[in-house]
Design a protein around this motif. Sequence first.
Motif, PDB file in Angstrom:
ATOM      1  N   ASP A 157       3.266   8.112   6.707  1.00 31.97           N
ATOM      2  CA  ASP A 157       3.574   7.765   5.324  1.00 31.97           C
ATOM      3  C   ASP A 157       3.695   9.021   4.459  1.00 31.97           C
ATOM      4  O   ASP A 157       4.500   9.059   3.518  1.00 31.97           O
ATOM      5  CB  ASP A 157       2.504   6.842   4.739  1.00 31.97           C
ATOM      6  CG  ASP A 157       2.604   5.424   5.281  1.00 31.97           C
ATOM      7  OD1 ASP A 157       3.731   4.999   5.596  1.00 31.97           O
ATOM      8  OD2 ASP A 157       1.571   4.755   5.413  1.00 31.97           O
ATOM      9  N   ALA A 158       2.915  10.046   4.774  1.00 29.81           N
ATOM     10  CA  ALA A 158       2.995  11.294   4.009  1.00 29.81           C
ATOM     11  C   ALA A 158       4.383  11.908   4.125  1.00 29.81           C
ATOM     12  O   ALA A 158       4.883  12.516   3.166  1.00 29.81           O
ATOM     13  CB  ALA A 158       1.930  12.279   4.497  1.00 29.81           C
ATOM     14  N   ALA A 159       5.026  11.768   5.282  1.00 28.09           N
ATOM     15  CA  ALA A 159       6.391  12.258   5.460  1.00 28.09           C
ATOM     16  C   ALA A 159       7.396  11.337   4.778  1.00 28.09           C
ATOM     17  O   ALA A 159       8.356  11.795   4.155  1.00 28.09           O
ATOM     18  CB  ALA A 159       6.712  12.405   6.946  1.00 28.09           C
ATOM     19  N   ARG A 160       7.168  10.025   4.878  1.00 26.81           N
ATOM     20  CA  ARG A 160       8.081   9.079   4.233  1.00 26.81           C
ATOM     21  C   ARG A 160       8.123   9.273   2.728  1.00 26.81           C
ATOM     22  O   ARG A 160       9.168   9.113   2.087  1.00 26.81           O
ATOM     23  CB  ARG A 160       7.647   7.646   4.552  1.00 26.81           C
ATOM     24  CG  ARG A 160       7.870   7.220   5.996  1.00 26.81           C
ATOM     25  CD  ARG A 160       7.186   5.917   6.255  1.00 26.81           C
ATOM     26  NE  ARG A 160       7.469   5.393   7.586  1.00 26.81           N
ATOM     27  CZ  ARG A 160       6.682   4.559   8.244  1.00 26.81           C
ATOM     28  NH1 ARG A 160       5.552   4.140   7.673  1.00 26.81           N
ATOM     29  NH2 ARG A 160       6.998   4.129   9.443  1.00 26.81           N
ATOM     30  N   TRP A 161       7.003   9.609   2.131  1.00 23.18           N
ATOM     31  CA  TRP A 161       6.943   9.776   0.690  1.00 23.18           C
ATOM     32  C   TRP A 161       7.775  10.947   0.188  1.00 23.18           C
ATOM     33  O   TRP A 161       8.088  11.013  -1.008  1.00 23.18           O
ATOM     34  CB  TRP A 161       5.493   9.947   0.244  1.00 23.18           C
ATOM     35  CG  TRP A 161       4.671   8.712   0.346  1.00 23.18           C
ATOM     36  CD1 TRP A 161       5.104   7.416   0.254  1.00 23.18           C
ATOM     37  CD2 TRP A 161       3.253   8.632   0.555  1.00 23.18           C
ATOM     38  NE1 TRP A 161       4.058   6.544   0.387  1.00 23.18           N
ATOM     39  CE2 TRP A 161       2.903   7.257   0.583  1.00 23.18           C
ATOM     40  CE3 TRP A 161       2.250   9.579   0.719  1.00 23.18           C
ATOM     41  CZ2 TRP A 161       1.595   6.819   0.759  1.00 23.18           C
ATOM     42  CZ3 TRP A 161       0.940   9.158   0.901  1.00 23.18           C
ATOM     43  CH2 TRP A 161       0.622   7.797   0.915  1.00 23.18           C
ATOM     44  N   LEU A 214      -0.816  16.947  -0.449  1.00 25.20           N
ATOM     45  CA  LEU A 214      -1.496  15.873  -1.176  1.00 25.20           C
ATOM     46  C   LEU A 214      -1.245  14.520  -0.519  1.00 25.20           C
ATOM     47  O   LEU A 214      -2.127  13.652  -0.524  1.00 25.20           O
ATOM     48  CB  LEU A 214      -1.032  15.845  -2.625  1.00 25.20           C
ATOM     49  CG  LEU A 214      -1.527  16.975  -3.529  1.00 25.20           C
ATOM     50  CD1 LEU A 214      -1.004  16.786  -4.948  1.00 25.20           C
ATOM     51  CD2 LEU A 214      -3.042  17.053  -3.534  1.00 25.20           C
ATOM     52  N   GLY A 215      -0.048  14.335   0.036  1.00 24.81           N
ATOM     53  CA  GLY A 215       0.231  13.085   0.735  1.00 24.81           C
ATOM     54  C   GLY A 215      -0.689  12.894   1.923  1.00 24.81           C
ATOM     55  O   GLY A 215      -1.239  11.800   2.131  1.00 24.81           O
ATOM     56  N   LEU A 216      -0.880  13.945   2.698  1.00 21.89           N
ATOM     57  CA  LEU A 216      -1.815  13.868   3.820  1.00 21.89           C
ATOM     58  C   LEU A 216      -3.232  13.614   3.328  1.00 21.89           C
ATOM     59  O   LEU A 216      -3.995  12.855   3.944  1.00 21.89           O
ATOM     60  CB  LEU A 216      -1.759  15.161   4.633  1.00 21.89           C
ATOM     61  CG  LEU A 216      -0.472  15.399   5.427  1.00 21.89           C
ATOM     62  CD1 LEU A 216      -0.457  16.812   6.007  1.00 21.89           C
ATOM     63  CD2 LEU A 216      -0.333  14.368   6.553  1.00 21.89           C
ATOM     64  N   PRO A 255       0.806  -1.223   0.000  1.00 19.33           N
ATOM     65  CA  PRO A 255       0.000   0.000   0.000  1.00 19.33           C
ATOM     66  C   PRO A 255       0.838   1.272   0.000  1.00 19.33           C
ATOM     67  O   PRO A 255       0.465   2.269  -0.621  1.00 19.33           O
ATOM     68  CB  PRO A 255      -0.821  -0.127   1.287  1.00 19.33           C
ATOM     69  CG  PRO A 255      -0.916  -1.602   1.528  1.00 19.33           C
ATOM     70  CD  PRO A 255       0.394  -2.160   1.079  1.00 19.33           C
ATOM     71  N   ARG A 256       1.977   1.243   0.682  1.00 15.21           N
ATOM     72  CA  ARG A 256       2.816   2.451   0.744  1.00 15.21           C
ATOM     73  C   ARG A 256       3.386   2.801  -0.620  1.00 15.21           C
ATOM     74  O   ARG A 256       3.412   3.970  -1.020  1.00 15.21           O
ATOM     75  CB  ARG A 256       3.936   2.254   1.749  1.00 15.21           C
ATOM     76  CG  ARG A 256       4.748   3.527   2.017  1.00 15.21           C
ATOM     77  CD  ARG A 256       5.819   3.277   3.049  1.00 15.21           C
ATOM     78  NE  ARG A 256       5.229   2.871   4.315  1.00 15.21           N
ATOM     79  CZ  ARG A 256       5.920   2.322   5.314  1.00 15.21           C
ATOM     80  NH1 ARG A 256       7.212   2.108   5.182  1.00 15.21           N
ATOM     81  NH2 ARG A 256       5.313   1.996   6.440  1.00 15.21           N
ATOM     82  N   MET A 257       3.862   1.805  -1.386  1.00 15.89           N
ATOM     83  CA  MET A 257       4.400   2.079  -2.713  1.00 15.89           C
ATOM     84  C   MET A 257       3.295   2.492  -3.678  1.00 15.89           C
ATOM     85  O   MET A 257       3.487   3.382  -4.515  1.00 15.89           O
ATOM     86  CB  MET A 257       5.135   0.849  -3.237  1.00 15.89           C
ATOM     87  CG  MET A 257       6.465   0.591  -2.554  1.00 15.89           C
ATOM     88  SD  MET A 257       7.648   1.965  -2.744  1.00 15.89           S
ATOM     89  CE  MET A 257       7.924   1.935  -4.514  1.00 15.89           C
ATOM     90  N   VAL A 297       6.722  23.223  -4.155  1.00 10.23           N
ATOM     91  CA  VAL A 297       6.328  21.896  -4.648  1.00 10.23           C
ATOM     92  C   VAL A 297       6.376  20.876  -3.518  1.00 10.23           C
ATOM     93  O   VAL A 297       5.528  19.987  -3.429  1.00 10.23           O
ATOM     94  CB  VAL A 297       7.228  21.467  -5.821  1.00 10.23           C
ATOM     95  CG1 VAL A 297       6.874  20.053  -6.267  1.00 10.23           C
ATOM     96  CG2 VAL A 297       7.085  22.437  -6.985  1.00 10.23           C
ATOM     97  N   ALA A 298       7.362  21.019  -2.622  1.00  8.82           N
ATOM     98  CA  ALA A 298       7.445  20.113  -1.474  1.00  8.82           C
ATOM     99  C   ALA A 298       6.210  20.246  -0.583  1.00  8.82           C
ATOM    100  O   ALA A 298       5.690  19.244  -0.067  1.00  8.82           O
ATOM    101  CB  ALA A 298       8.712  20.397  -0.668  1.00  8.82           C
ATOM    102  N   VAL A 299       5.745  21.481  -0.394  1.00  9.22           N
ATOM    103  CA  VAL A 299       4.521  21.698   0.380  1.00  9.22           C
ATOM    104  C   VAL A 299       3.338  21.024  -0.306  1.00  9.22           C
ATOM    105  O   VAL A 299       2.478  20.415   0.348  1.00  9.22           O
ATOM    106  CB  VAL A 299       4.257  23.207   0.572  1.00  9.22           C
ATOM    107  CG1 VAL A 299       2.882  23.445   1.176  1.00  9.22           C
ATOM    108  CG2 VAL A 299       5.335  23.822   1.457  1.00  9.22           C
TER     109      VAL A 299
END
Length: 212
Positions: A141-145, A195-197, A78-80, A188-190
């Motif tokens: 996971d949002a931070a890991r990505w 979007l990850g969150l 799921p993470r990938m 872009v990082a923000v």
Amino acid sequence: MPPRTAAVSDLFAIIVAAVAWPALVLQYWLIVWSGSLGAVTVRYFSFFTILSNLLVALVAASAATGGNWTPLRILRTPRMRGLAALCIAVTALVYVTVLRSLWHPLGPQLIADRSLHYVVPVLYLVWWFALLPHGTLVWRDAARWLWFPLVFALWTFARGAIVDEYPYPFLDVGRLGYPAALLNAAAVAVLFAALGLGLVAADKALAPGHTA
């Protein structure tokens, strides 16, 4: 996942892969004549569009082919799959809002452009939201990505310092200078973080048994 839903998901994965791989090959073929093979290949893989679509193609292909080979199992986590959804969503969003008006591709280039920036993102995100199981992602996971865009940014600025070439105008240090280019990279990082969150929140909302 019920067998029927799993079968539809596998079929959709085949469709995603069947669009992504030819589009990647076509885009490479279109630029391979522009210089030495080595330099062109490095330049090709220096575009985030290519990397995000390649990740999507690999994830979709791993789902379509199955098997127990370790790299395939990693791509089916799921993470990938979430990372691929995040990267391809950013690719489409940045292209539509920032880059689309900067050039007007024609012919085969138009096919590659629309496939990589529109068709593949839409297909993959439909697959991720509607057909994949949900409920296992966690907020960190949002931070890991963020490692994926971070490595891309480091590569972009390091390569640009050597060859004075940047894949996107908003990262062009030669034209903008480091302060502006780094500020754009931070923006872009923000976007990646937000979007990850959002994807993690969606995964939790789509989990079986979730109630509002």
